[in-house]
Design a protein around this motif. Structure first.
Motif, PDB file in Angstrom:
ATOM      1  N   SER A 254       6.724   8.184   7.946  1.00  0.00           N
ATOM      2  CA  SER A 254       6.974   7.196   6.900  1.00  0.00           C
ATOM      3  C   SER A 254       5.668   6.559   6.431  1.00  0.00           C
ATOM      4  CB  SER A 254       7.899   6.114   7.433  1.00  0.00           C
ATOM      5  OG  SER A 254       7.250   5.420   8.463  1.00  0.00           O
TER       6      SER A 254
ATOM      7  N   VAL B 194       3.709   1.315   6.912  1.00  0.00           N
ATOM      8  CA  VAL B 194       3.661   2.126   5.686  1.00  0.00           C
ATOM      9  C   VAL B 194       2.243   2.320   5.152  1.00  0.00           C
ATOM     10  CG1 VAL B 194       6.011   1.554   5.002  1.00  0.00           C
ATOM     11  CG2 VAL B 194       4.150   0.163   4.156  1.00  0.00           C
TER      12      VAL B 194
ATOM     13  N   ALA C  50       8.536   5.223   1.583  1.00  0.00           N
ATOM     14  CA  ALA C  50       7.939   4.910   2.890  1.00  0.00           C
ATOM     15  C   ALA C  50       8.549   3.630   3.457  1.00  0.00           C
ATOM     16  CB  ALA C  50       6.430   4.760   2.729  1.00  0.00           C
TER      17      ALA C  50
END
Lengths: 338, 70
Positions: A8, B24, B48
């Motif tokens: 991520s 992130v 994200a």
């Protein structure tokens, strides 16, 4: 910015907000420099009695930076406000011929009178009119060459690249009449690509103009007023850029407690110290006026150390001050939980 | 327009702005500005953030009263 489906995380070195804002304001500053240098070259050409070569170098570097910006943008499939895609756009040719003729008449009837050799050359009215016509044709030819270089080729290239990147057939831009009316691009992808490469253009000027100003400073018999203005305009553009990025909370907006941020501050201080020492120990003694007082190694070395401390520490403190201002502004703009 | 949904999702996950920012790869201020509605993130950053908070784009970034882009 790289994004992986496995993680991520985005690239930790680049904050997209900081990147896009710095590019946007650097691009504005670059646009200002384009207008300033372009206009100042014309004004100086008519008003200053100095060798044009002294300040044309800035214009050449600027033109190269603009070409770089336009062609790199085109390589990413982004065009820069096109005027025409037709190198033989008859309407544009007629318009530039008309403007060139008016400009030619102005030159042959009024400006040539300011210089004796031109005044004697354009002595009769038919010669003045013929001269104006030649200037008009040359003006139009130069303008159309610039249209070809800055508009036609890069925009066709941008369309082709965009088609390659999307796998779709080439898109059609509006016809020439609509393009001429169109004044601003509102496509965020195109804007961000243009801003990125315009920012590179500003960085090129930031590297070149101070160096060329310094080099000209040491050329004897060159009047300082003829070239110093580009440096001052660049400083004004940088002042605008700094003010805007502080207002947006960008300067020093790197993650706190970050080791690379501490390293960056230390290397910043060292580079300011080194620059201060370099200027006062090696460059100042080259100036005739200062050479008399800096005749010994000891005096040069002492001045070098003093300037390094003054310049290095002074700029370091200034940068830290701007950093604090930007942080305060960032806290004000964000819904902070700190 | 403030992004309350993002702030609530972050608090639900018991994350500070700095912790989410670290996850992130942006600065804390960027997360703060997204929550305050002073910055429009790119789709990459939105994804994200959604992954870091186990949410979908709709959950965090869809606004019914979003003004139309012209």
């Amino acid at each position: 910015m790289e994004y992986s489906m496995q993680s991520s995380k985005v690239d930790p070195q680049i904050d997209e907000r900081i990147e896009s804002l710095t590019n946007k304001y650097a691009s504005n500053a670059f646009t200002f420099m384009c207008y300033y240098i372009g206009i100042s070259i014309v004004v100086k050409g008519f008003t200053l009695d100095v060798n044009m070569l002294i300040y044309w170098d800035n214009a050449i570097v600027l033109a190269l930076a603009v070409i770089y910006m336009i062609y790199r943008s085109a390589d990413e499939g982004a065009h820069v406000t096109p005027t025409t895609l037709n190198p033989l756009n008859w309407k544009l040719i007629k318009g530039t011929l008309f403007v060139g003729l008016i400009f030619g008449l102005f030159v042959t009837f009024f400006v040539s009178g300011m210089e004796e050799r031109w005044d004697s050359f354009f002595s009769t009215i038919p010669i003045k009119i013929a001269g104006a016509a030649v200037i008009g044709v040359l003006f139009s030819a130069v303008f159309m060459f610039l249209v070809w270089l800055f508009d036609v080729i890069p925009n066709k290239r941008a369309l082709r690249k965009a088609s390659e990147l999307t796998g779709e057939p080439e898109a059609e831009l509006p016809d020439d009449e609509e393009l001429i009316k169109q004044s601003h691009i509102k496509d965020e992808r195109i804007e961000s690509i243009n801003d990125k490469y315009a920012a590179h253009g500003l960085y090129a000027l930031l590297a070149y103009i101070p160096l060329s100003t310094m080099a000209k400073w040491f050329i004897p018999d060159v009047p300082i007023y003829a070239y110093y203005d580009a440096f001052l305009a660049l400083m004004a553009a940088c002042g605008y850029y700094t003010w805007k990025v502080i207002r947006e909370g960008v300067v020093g907006d790197t993650p706190e407690k970050n080791k690379s941020s501490v390293r960056a501050k230390v290397s910043q201080l060292l580079s300011f110290l080194a620059f201060g020492f370099f200027m006062s120990f090696l460059v100042f003694p080259m100036d005739e006026g200062m050479a008399a007082t800096l005749d010994s190694f000891t005096s040069r070395f002492t001045l070098g150390i003093a300037m390094a401390v003054l310049f290095g520490v002074g700029f370091h403190l200034l940068m830290n001050f701007m950093d604090r201002l930007a942080r305060k502004r960032a806290e004000k703009l964000s819904d902070s939980d700190q | 327009m403030k992004n309350i949904k993002l702030k609530m999702a972050r608090v639900e996950k018991d994350l500070t702005q700095e912790e989410l920012a670290d996850k992130v790869g942006v600065t804390r201020q960027t997360i703060g500005m997204i929550e305050a509605g002073n910055y429009n993130p790119t789709l990459n950053l939105c994804i994200a953030i959604c992954k870091a908070l186990d949410k979908t784009l709709d959950d965090l970034f869809w606004a019914e009263d979003q003004p139309e882009i012209k």
